[in-house]
Write an enzyme that holds these catalytic residues in place. Structure first.
Site, mmCIF file in Angstrom:
data_model
loop_
_atom_site.group_PDB
_atom_site.id
_atom_site.type_symbol
_atom_site.label_atom_id
_atom_site.label_comp_id
_atom_site.label_asym_id
_atom_site.label_seq_id
_atom_site.Cartn_x
_atom_site.Cartn_y
_atom_site.Cartn_z
ATOM 1 C CB SER A 194 -0.784 -0.248 1.318
ATOM 2 O OG SER A 194 -1.443 1.056 1.321
ATOM 3 C CE1 TYR A 207 -3.455 -2.606 5.285
ATOM 4 C CE2 TYR A 207 -3.248 0.340 5.063
ATOM 5 C CZ TYR A 207 -3.318 -1.014 4.597
ATOM 6 O OH TYR A 207 -3.167 -1.098 3.281
#
Length: 309
Positions: A194, A207
């Protein structure tokens, strides 16, 4: 005077005709260039499509979280290309549903239950794949667990769970298949990561930390295994905001793997992001203080809006 005027007109007419004849090809230049550019682009896309298929034919391709949006599309793409698929997931029913949707007349995929929250199972999965095919040509680490919450509300147990799925799981699986790749001096490991592995966003601390760890690990791995002919690619896609504040199922990024498969095979790092995140990455490197101030102001505005509701 009248005669000289008529002569002047007579002399000018051929000149005008020549100028008009020269102007006509000039007008056609732009459309012609557009047609040529379109033709070159079409040929390029067809070549990339052919190369993508030829590169995966008969290859053993392991895809984690194959039942997610990205994993499912990767499975369909590689299956059509003639790859020997190993589809991993946490739900046997979803894996069977994916198996039934792969209709191409190629190799039947192998289904394997893999849950990165159970680290002890990874060694068994590697052994199962090795016993079945004897090698792994391509490993696609696609699993991901998302979380949006303030730092103070995230428990240590949840932090560890996210790290297991987003970092320890992919890194441990990569270590497991490395001996097979090193012995054959070939292989390709792809991390579907990501943009949060390169740019942290508030309220996604766990995250972002797990994605930063994964990015660093595979960057180091790339340099260490290059001498064995093994390629490591990382894909940093734009973060998709989830409405839930608790962990949710993996959400596929907007760009599709089929649009970028050729680029992945040629590049060690692929960034799939809109202009704003790209600008933020440059600001993080060149003007970090300015970016920090903008992000902090955004958090204050968000908190103020919540208080007014």
């Amino acid at each position: 005077m009248e005669v000289s005027g008529s002569i002047a007109v007579t002399l000018t007419d051929p000149l005008l005709s020549q100028l008009q004849a020269m102007a006509l090809p000039s007008v056609m230049v732009l459309p012609l260039l557009i047609v040529i550019a379109a033709g070159i682009y079409y040929i390029y896309t067809e070549v990339i499509h052919f190369m993508s298929k030829s590169l995966v034919r008969n290859k053993v391709v392991v895809i984690t979280d194959a039942v997610s949006g990205v994993g499912r599309e990767c499975a369909q793409l590689f299956h059509k290309g003639g790859a020997r698929l190993v589809l991993c997931g946490t739900s046997w029913d979803k894996l069977e549903s994916l198996y039934d949707s792969l209709t191409s007349d190629t190799f039947a995929p192998k289904l394997v239950i893999l849950d990165f929250s159970d680290m002890d199972s990874i060694e068994e999965v590697v052994a199962e794949v090795g016993d079945c095919y004897g090698c792994v040509d391509v490993l696609i680490c696609n699993s991901s667990m998302k979380l949006k919450a303030p730092v103070q509300s995230v428990s240590l147990e949840l932090d560890r769970n996210i790290m297991d799925i987003n970092y320890f799981g992919p890194s441990t699986l990569a270590k497991g298949v490395l001996p097979m790749m090193i012995s054959r001096r070939s292989g390709h490991i792809v991390l579907v990561n990501s943009i949060q592995g390169r740019l942290a966003v508030p309220f996604r601390s766990s995250y972002a930390a797990s994605k930063h760890a994964a990015q660093a690990f595979f960057d180091c791995l790339r340099a260490e295994v290059e001498e064995y002919g093994i390629l490591v690619s990382t894909i940093s896609h734009t973060f998709i905001n989830a409405s839930a504040t608790m962990p949710s199922a993996p959400t596929p990024p907007a760009p599709t793997p089929s649009d970028h498969l050729g680029a992945i095979w040629k590049r060690k790092e692929v960034l799939l992001a809109h202009p704003i995140p790209r600008v933020a990455l440059y600001l993080r490197s060149l003007f970090p203080s300015f970016l920090f101030a903008v992000v902090a102001a955004g958090v204050k505005d968000s908190a103020l809006a919540d208080q007014m509701q």
